[in-house]
Write a protein that holds these residues in place. Structure first.
Motif, PDB file in Angstrom:
ATOM      1  N   VAL A 123       0.836  -1.205   0.000  1.00 24.69           N
ATOM      2  CA  VAL A 123       0.000   0.000   0.000  1.00 24.69           C
ATOM      3  C   VAL A 123       0.870   1.254   0.000  1.00 24.69           C
ATOM      4  CG1 VAL A 123      -1.740   1.316   1.255  1.00 24.69           C
ATOM      5  CG2 VAL A 123      -1.924  -1.170   1.098  1.00 24.69           C
ATOM      6  N   LEU A 176      -6.332  -0.048  -7.174  1.00 24.66           N
ATOM      7  CA  LEU A 176      -6.479   0.302  -5.758  1.00 24.66           C
ATOM      8  C   LEU A 176      -7.940   0.496  -5.368  1.00 24.66           C
ATOM      9  CD1 LEU A 176      -3.477   2.773  -5.507  1.00 24.66           C
ATOM     10  CD2 LEU A 176      -3.604   0.482  -4.528  1.00 24.66           C
ATOM     11  N   VAL A 219      -8.505  -0.284  -1.322  1.00 25.92           N
ATOM     12  CA  VAL A 219      -7.454   0.510  -0.677  1.00 25.92           C
ATOM     13  C   VAL A 219      -7.786   1.990  -0.786  1.00 25.92           C
ATOM     14  CG1 VAL A 219      -5.005   1.121  -0.739  1.00 25.92           C
ATOM     15  CG2 VAL A 219      -5.712  -1.245  -1.117  1.00 25.92           C
ATOM     16  N   ALA A 225      -2.612   1.146   5.666  1.00 26.81           N
ATOM     17  CA  ALA A 225      -2.696  -0.317   5.587  1.00 26.81           C
ATOM     18  C   ALA A 225      -2.863  -0.933   6.975  1.00 26.81           C
ATOM     19  CB  ALA A 225      -1.452  -0.876   4.899  1.00 26.81           C
ATOM     20  N   TYR A 259      -8.174  -5.936   3.699  1.00 26.82           N
ATOM     21  CA  TYR A 259      -6.725  -6.063   3.881  1.00 26.82           C
ATOM     22  C   TYR A 259      -6.204  -7.341   3.229  1.00 26.82           C
ATOM     23  CZ  TYR A 259      -2.172  -6.376   6.198  1.00 26.82           C
ATOM     24  OH  TYR A 259      -0.820  -6.478   6.443  1.00 26.82           O
ATOM     25  N   ILE A 317      -5.444  -7.083  -0.549  1.00 24.27           N
ATOM     26  CA  ILE A 317      -4.436  -6.137  -1.014  1.00 24.27           C
ATOM     27  C   ILE A 317      -3.369  -6.821  -1.872  1.00 24.27           C
ATOM     28  CG2 ILE A 317      -2.516  -4.673  -0.258  1.00 24.27           C
ATOM     29  CD1 ILE A 317      -4.254  -3.814   2.093  1.00 24.27           C
TER      30      ILE A 317
END
Length: 495
Positions: free
Chosen positions: A101, A323, A328, A470, A481, A484
Motif C-alpha cells: 500500500v 487500488l 485501498v 494499511a 486487507y 491487497i
C-alpha cells in the motif's frame, strides 16, 4: 457485471478489457512513455551540457544493462502475478501488504508527477514554436489544457485505441531520429570516432551526472506489468515486452547520442549543448536539411511528448483502478466503462489532478516574465522527482522478487529468483544515490535549498501515509486487507 447507478454506461468492480494487447502494442506504449525524440532532442544535450562528458552514449548502454538485470526477476514474477497495480501488487506479495500500500501511493505520485510535468514542456514547446516560426503568441497553458482534454478522451476509450495512436506516433519518432542520425554521420565534421562508446569515456568525472540524467530516459519501461490484465498472454507478453523495450531503447539512445556527437563534432559537442540546449538538434537539422524537414521534426517532437503523456496517463488510470477495486482507495475508482472496459474513474481522476496542478503553476508564474518558467519549474521539478521515486520503487521491487520466490521457487532458477534481483537491487540503489547526490544539479540549482528536501519528501511521505493506512485497514477491515495486491488470479498464468 453490475451497472453503476451513479454513472450510466459504466460498471463498478468490473474488469479491464482482456486479451487486447500483444507484445508489439505493449512495447510501443512502454517506449512512448520515454519519448525517444524528446530524449535525443532534450535529454542528450542536457546531459552533455551539465556533465561535460562525451560518455553519454556508453552511459545509455550501462543503464540498459542495469535495467535488463533488474528485469530478469521482475519479468519472472510477472508470470505469476497479474494485476494492473504492478509495483503495488509485486511488493504486496513479495514483502508485505503494508509495504504494498505504501508503494502504491508512491507510484501514484511518481507517475502523476511524470505525466503532469511533461505537460509543461508540451505546452511550452507548442507556444514557443508558433511564436518563433509564425509570430503567433499563445500562452503555454492553453496548449496544456487542450492536451489534457485529448489525453483524457483517449484514456476513457478502449486501450487498443490508445495503443494504435501511440504506435503511429512512436513509429514517426523513430523515423525522425533516424533521419537525424543519418545526416549526422554524413556531416561528421571531425570524422567518425567510436570514443563515446568506449568505457573510458564514461568512467571519468561526470559519470554520476550522466547516469542520473540518463535513467529518466528509460522511465516507463517497467509499466508493461500494468497492462497484464489486458495482455493477450500475460505470462509471455509482459516479459517479452519488457526486455524488448529496454533493448530497443538502450541501443537507440546510445546510437543516436553517438550520432549527435559525431554530427556536431566531439570538440564542439559539449559547448554547443551548453549554448543551444534542446535547440541543438533543430539548429543542426536546419543547417543541413532545411526548414521544411526541421519543421516536420519539430511537430514530431510535440507528438512525441503527447505520446508520453498518454502512456503515463494510462498507467495512472490503471493504478487507481487496481487500488479502487481492492478497496485501498474509494471503490468508485475501480469503475470501468461498460462499452470500452476502460478505467474511466481512474482516467478522470488523473485528468483532474493534471488540471489542478497546472492551475497551481499558472497562478504561481503569473508574475514571472521568464518564458521558460513552465520548463524550469513545472517540468524540471516534477519529472526529476518522478524519476527519482520510480528508481526507488524498482529497488524495492528487486527485494520483493527475492521475497516472492523465497517462499516457493516455482521452478525458477537461482539466477532468476536470487542472483539477478540482488545485483539489480544493488545497482539501482547506486543509481538512486547518484540521483540524490546530483539532485540540485538536475533541478538547475547551484546549491541546496528548501526545494531539495521538499520534492523528495513529496515522494516519501505518501509512502509512509500509505503504510499507516494499511495498518488501519488491517484492524478495521480484515477482508479488504486480505485482498491487497492479491485480487486478480489469471487462469492462464504459469503456475
Amino acid at each position: 457485471m453490475t451497472e453503476s447507478s451513479a454513472e450510466p454506461g459504466t460498471a463498478t468492480g468490473g474488469a479491464l478489457d482482456r486479451r487486447r494487447l500483444g507484445v508489439s502494442s505493449i512495447t510501443l506504449m512502454i517506449i512512448a512513455a520515454s519519448a525517444p525524440l524528446t530524449v535525443i532532442a532534450g535529454g542528450v544535450p542536457t546531459s552533455l551540457a551539465v556533465s561535460g562528458s562525451l560518455g553519454v552514449p556508453f552511459g545509455y548502454i550501462v543503464l540498459a544493462v542495469i535495467l535488463l538485470v533488474f528485469a530478469v526477476g521482475y519479468a519472472a514474477m510477472s508470470r505469476f502475478v497479474t494485476n494492473a497495480g504492478a509495483f503495488y501488487a509485486y511488493i504486496a506479495q513479495g514483502i508485505s501488504r503494508i509495504a504494498g500500500v505504501g508503494s502504491s501511493l508512491v507510484a501514484l505520485v511518481c507517475y502523476n508527477a511524470m505525466q503532469v510535468g511533461i505537460f509543461a514542456l508540451f505546452g511550452f514547446t507548442i507556444s514557443d514554436w508558433l511564436g518563433t516560426r509564425f509570430g503567433i503568441t499563445t500562452p503555454w497553458w492553453l496548449w496544456v489544457g487542450l492536451g489534457i482534454i485529448a489525453v483524457g478522451i483517449l484514456g476513457v476509450n478502449r486501450v487498443d485505441l490508445s495503443a494504435k495512436v501511440l504506435g503511429v506516433l512512436v513509429a514517426l519518432e523513430f523515423v525522425a531520429v533516424i533521419v537525424f542520425d543519418v545526416v549526422s554521420f554524413v556531416a561528421q565534421p571531425e570524422g567518425v570516432t567510436i570514443a563515446p562508446l568506449a568505457p573510458s569515456s564514461l568512467f571519468a568525472p561526470g559519470i554520476g551526472v550522466v547516469l542520473a540524467f540518463g535513467v529518466a530516459a528509460f522511465m516507463g519501461f517497467e509499466s508493461a506489468a500494468i497492462y497484464a490484465e489486458e495482455a493477450k498472454d500475460p505470462a509471455r507478453t509482459i516479459p517479452r515486452a519488457t526486455y524488448l523495450a529496454v533493448v530497443v531503447a538502450g541501443v537507440f539512445y546510445a546510437l543516436s547520442s553517438w550520432a549527435m556527437i559525431v554530427g556536431v563534432g566531439p570538440s564542439a559537442a559539449v559547448a554547443q549543448s551548453q549554448e543551444l540546449g534542446p535547440g541543438l538538434l533543430f539548429a543542426f537539422l536546419g543547417e543541413h536539411v532545411g526548414v521544411v524537414v526541421t519543421d516536420i521534426v519539430h511537430i514530431l517532437f510535440i507528438t512525441s511528448l503527447f505520446a508520453a503523456l498518454q502512456s503515463f496517463h494510462n498507467a495512472v488510470a490503471r493504478y487507481f483502478f487496481s487500488l479502487g477495486r481492492e478497496g485501498v482507495l474509494p471503490r468508485w475508482l475501480g469503475s470501468v466503462r461498460a462499452s470500452s472496459h476502460a478505467p474511466w474513474a481512474g482516467s478522470v481522476t488523473q485528468t483532474v489532478i493534471a488540471i489542478v496542478v497546472t492551475l497551481g503553476f499558472v497562478i504561481a508564474g503569473a508574475s514571472s516574465d521568464d518564458p521558460l518558467f513552465p520548463v524550469l519549474t513545472m517540468f524540471t521539478w516534477l519529472t526529476n522527482t518522478g524519476a527519482m521515486g520510480l528508481v526507488l520503487l524498482m529497488a524495492i521491487v528487486g527485494i520483493a522478487v527475492i521475497g516472492f520466490f523465497r517462499r516457493d521457487a516455482r521452478g525458477v532458477s537461482v539466477w532468476v529468483r536470487l542472483v539477478a534481483p540482488v545485483v539489480g537491487t544493488v545497482l539501482l540503489t547506486v543509481l538512486l544515490v547518484l540521483i540524490l547526490a546530483n539532485f540540485d544539479m538536475m533541478l538547475g540549482q547551484e546549491e541546496s535549498n528548501l526545494l531539495t528536501w521538499v520534492l523528495p519528501a513529496i515522494v516519501v511521505l505518501p509512502g509512509v501515509a500509505g503504510m499507516i493506512w494499511a495498518v488501519v485497514l488491517r484492524r478495521r477491515d480484515p477482508a479488504t486487507y486480505a485482498r491487497i495486491g492479491h485480487s486478480v488470479e489469471d487462469p492462464d498464468r504459469v503456475a
